[in-house]
Design an enzyme around this catalytic site. Sequence first.
Site, PDB file in Angstrom:
ATOM      1  N   LEU A   1      68.271  12.603  36.467  1.00 29.62           N
ATOM      2  CA  LEU A   1      68.480  11.510  37.414  1.00 29.62           C
ATOM      3  C   LEU A   1      69.776  11.665  38.196  1.00 29.62           C
ATOM      4  CD1 LEU A   1      67.282   8.554  35.191  1.00 29.62           C
ATOM      5  CD2 LEU A   1      66.377   9.060  37.459  1.00 29.62           C
TER       6      LEU A   1
ATOM      7  N   ASP B   1      85.610  14.203  30.965  1.00 30.18           N
ATOM      8  CA  ASP B   1      84.870  13.310  30.073  1.00 30.18           C
ATOM      9  C   ASP B   1      85.131  11.876  30.512  1.00 30.18           C
ATOM     10  OD1 ASP B   1      83.792  11.817  28.032  1.00 30.18           O
ATOM     11  OD2 ASP B   1      84.822  12.871  26.414  1.00 30.18           O
ATOM     12  N   ILE B   2      84.140  11.257  31.136  1.00 26.79           N
ATOM     13  CA  ILE B   2      84.342   9.928  31.715  1.00 26.79           C
ATOM     14  C   ILE B   2      84.380   8.828  30.657  1.00 26.79           C
ATOM     15  CG2 ILE B   2      83.598  10.393  34.059  1.00 26.79           C
ATOM     16  CD1 ILE B   2      81.199   8.984  31.461  1.00 26.79           C
TER      17      ILE B   2
ATOM     18  N   TYR C   1      70.837   3.387  21.301  1.00 29.11           N
ATOM     19  CA  TYR C   1      70.628   3.483  22.753  1.00 29.11           C
ATOM     20  C   TYR C   1      70.271   2.122  23.350  1.00 29.11           C
ATOM     21  CZ  TYR C   1      68.484   5.221  27.116  1.00 29.11           C
ATOM     22  OH  TYR C   1      68.140   5.452  28.433  1.00 29.11           O
TER      23      TYR C   1
ATOM     24  N   LYS D   1      72.477   0.199  26.176  1.00 28.22           N
ATOM     25  CA  LYS D   1      71.923  -0.106  27.488  1.00 28.22           C
ATOM     26  C   LYS D   1      71.830  -1.614  27.736  1.00 28.22           C
ATOM     27  CE  LYS D   1      71.368   3.950  29.301  1.00 28.22           C
ATOM     28  NZ  LYS D   1      72.322   4.359  30.373  1.00 28.22           N
TER      29      LYS D   1
END
Length: 301
Positions: free
Chosen positions: A19, A73-74, A171, A175
């Site tokens: 994506l 590395d954000i 996850y 999210k």
Amino acid sequence: MSGICEGRVVAVTGAGRGLGRAHALAFAAEGARVVVNDLGVGLDGTPDADSPAALVVAEIRAAGGEAVAHGGDIATTPGAASLVATALDAYGRLDTLVNNAGFLRDRMLVNLDEEEWDAVLRVHLKGHFLPLKHAAAHWRAEAKAGRLPVARIVNTSSGAGLLGAVGQGNYSAAKAGVLALTLVAAAELARYGVQVNAVAPAARTRMTERTFADRMAAPGAGFDAMAPENVSPLVVWLGSAAGSGVTGRVFEAEGGRITVMDGWRRGPTSDKAARWTPTEAGETAQALLKQTPTPEPVYGQ
């Protein structure tokens, strides 16, 4: 290149594949200059031999666009700060941040260990918060200096964050947290010219290729409904100046379908104006549930 993002500078995290790559290419095709972030890790977050960010930059440049790579590395303060700094150093501005980076470590809850929980929340939730924080600090400074930006943040959630998914407790929690962060950021940052929205995409990527293995495009069909490129047009529009006034919203995007998600809303209620007994509370809850639609099932249930 010209398009609805002409003149804008866009940073996309996790943009080396899937994506993120599709978003980076789509923004460039609409005239944006793109900062392509990718740490270059495997599906489970472990280091990969070759970072793909440079390959995406090369694709954009070969098509006549402008892009630079960022390998930080954000999910760390230095990495997130340097993402913003890279945009400012290369192009003198930052207009749009697309938070997209992530990976999976799927386990049923009883088999999910602490490290797998922490790793997924770190990249998905902390990896949204820190770039958002540093980009917002820049835009706040611009607004206070009298240069109100037309800034955009597009966060990446998931159907797992909206409804939950069996085997994806870490996850799903991360999210869902992205959705709440989106709502708070939209409310807090509006005064600085920043709009914040979230997209819950369904597409075939490294993370989902097994999930959508039975939904491959038929040969010669002409339209692959699960291609990540189908999600990018909405992300590009949300990241452009065109969507003025659209903020704090969540969209599902899959194939040719776009859905506005309605979120949590108060349903039937009963107020005694005094303290319930446990029996009364239970009877009231049962009565209210009879007036309420059945929830949509958890994915994989």
